[in-house]
Design an enzyme around this catalytic site. Sequence first.
Site, mmCIF file in Angstrom:
data_model
loop_
_atom_site.group_PDB
_atom_site.id
_atom_site.type_symbol
_atom_site.label_atom_id
_atom_site.label_comp_id
_atom_site.label_asym_id
_atom_site.label_seq_id
_atom_site.Cartn_x
_atom_site.Cartn_y
_atom_site.Cartn_z
ATOM 1 N N GLY A 213 1.087 -0.904 -0.258
ATOM 2 C CA GLY A 213 -0.078 -0.689 0.125
ATOM 3 C C GLY A 213 0.619 1.173 -0.515
ATOM 4 O O GLY A 213 1.798 1.511 -0.322
ATOM 5 N N ASN A 214 -0.077 2.538 0.584
ATOM 6 C CA ASN A 214 0.872 3.615 0.163
ATOM 7 C C ASN A 214 0.491 4.440 1.641
ATOM 8 O O ASN A 214 -0.533 4.095 1.893
ATOM 9 C CB ASN A 214 0.911 4.439 -0.930
ATOM 10 C CG ASN A 214 -0.681 4.429 -1.795
ATOM 11 O OD1 ASN A 214 -1.244 5.423 -0.860
ATOM 12 N ND2 ASN A 214 -1.178 3.728 -2.478
ATOM 13 N N ARG A 215 0.827 5.330 1.395
ATOM 14 C CA ARG A 215 0.256 6.706 3.018
ATOM 15 C C ARG A 215 -0.099 7.323 2.658
ATOM 16 O O ARG A 215 -0.492 8.425 3.263
ATOM 17 C CB ARG A 215 2.008 7.270 3.015
ATOM 18 C CG ARG A 215 3.362 6.550 3.878
ATOM 19 C CD ARG A 215 4.459 7.381 4.124
ATOM 20 N NE ARG A 215 4.058 8.542 4.925
ATOM 21 C CZ ARG A 215 4.365 9.200 5.379
ATOM 22 N NH1 ARG A 215 5.869 9.320 4.220
ATOM 23 N NH2 ARG A 215 4.735 10.508 5.995
ATOM 24 N N SER A 216 -0.479 7.595 0.631
ATOM 25 C CA SER A 216 -1.964 8.451 1.084
ATOM 26 C C SER A 216 -3.303 8.501 1.932
ATOM 27 O O SER A 216 -3.770 6.969 1.889
ATOM 28 C CB SER A 216 -2.917 8.424 -0.366
ATOM 29 O OG SER A 216 -3.981 8.928 -0.707
ATOM 30 N N ALA A 281 -3.370 7.123 -4.894
ATOM 31 C CA ALA A 281 -2.090 7.163 -5.030
ATOM 32 C C ALA A 281 -2.360 5.676 -5.719
ATOM 33 O O ALA A 281 -2.747 4.486 -4.568
ATOM 34 C CB ALA A 281 -1.534 7.579 -3.513
#
Length: 407
Positions: A213-216, A281
């Site tokens: 995943g990512n930090r959005s 994102a």
Amino acid sequence: MSAADSSPSVLLGVAGGIAAYKSVELLRRLTETGHSVRVLPTASACEFVGVATFEALSGQPVHTGVFADVPSVPHVRLGQQADLVVVAPATADLLARAAHGRADDLLTASLLTARCPVLFAPAMHTEMWEHPATRDNVALLRARGAVVMEPASGRLTGRDTGPGRLPDPAEIADLARLLLERPDALPHDLHGRRVVVSAGGTREALDPVRYLGNRSSGRQGYALARVAAQRGAAVTLVSAHTAELGDPAAVDVVRVGSARELREAMVAAVADADAVVMAAAVADFRPVVRADDKIKKGSGAPAPRALAVNPDILAELVRSRRAGQVVVGFAAETGDATGDVLHHGRAKLARKGCDLLVVNAVGDGQAFEVADNAGWLLGADGSETELMTGSKALLASRVWDAVVARL
Ligand code: CTP
């Protein structure tokens, strides 16, 4: 600004509906974020919330009529000195009185003397909201430059549901801040338009427990959806994983998990859209295999996991867009040895082929998981506008300005 200090001076009008209890949370949010707030309840609002509550939380006296504290002429002075008036909840009766210029209590008198932005957050039963009399009053107030929010849908007093719920106090506070940053940020210029916004970060499952995943946080995408809805658009928000954010009022929310789910939802939603904004994102890669059972640590080095490339949704939406549709992309860049943030942004705009690209510098507490944002707005026509630091709603309002100019 209030005389004593430089904090923005806000009048919080409260009309007499059951949602008046939520004005207490709004008051708290406004004072905690540094606003000097004077509460102006109507007499019927005081049937729902005690004057002492408003006085204690605002630290200022509270009157409903024009005959208290007469020597200081409050019915003229309060409106004149305000930087912003917020009326929450605004009942059908309050909207009618405001639309017709009545001045029969301190709140409506102040609405007549205020020359600052005015934000109404309506709350009433669906039938009242949809009644031609209320529709006309709302149209009249908007035509005169007031911002009348679209109410949320959902449970009303008792068992009924439908449009008419007071928008979340957090959302009202967000728009209040926006109008203080930029008084003309919410014209009703997207009325009759359909827009689609993606938000949040996609998650690509490795096994039933883990994901890439990512930090959005989704905040920028949610702000875009919220601002578009309040500028009159019919909005679909395709939301991947986000921080805990309430659904924006009057927005259709479609929830997705992975990049491929996001793609499917976007392709379905954009068919008749006038504008599309890809603020999500998207994970560029996904594990080729999602394990059915939790992957065990084992004893030696971890087994390598093969990754597949995800579809480039923005590029696909650009390729398949219908005539006249405006497509907006986002680029989160850090800059590197080959070029700075803007350099990478320009290259991405050319590569993706969208009409507009919002370029954010990320890393070191910038853009992700924070309230404020800044960057550049690049146009396919060669235009480059710097977006000064401000709320994500402010950045959203600048993006919609540019979209409206291209529609
Ligand atoms: N995007 C997309 N599909 C992907 C990756 C990105 O639609 N698979 C969209 C994003 O929503 C954003 C824009 O493309 O609007 C740019 O995303 P970004 O991650 O910055 O670009 P990438 O294409 O992934 O390029 P790179 O990672 O090389 O910077």
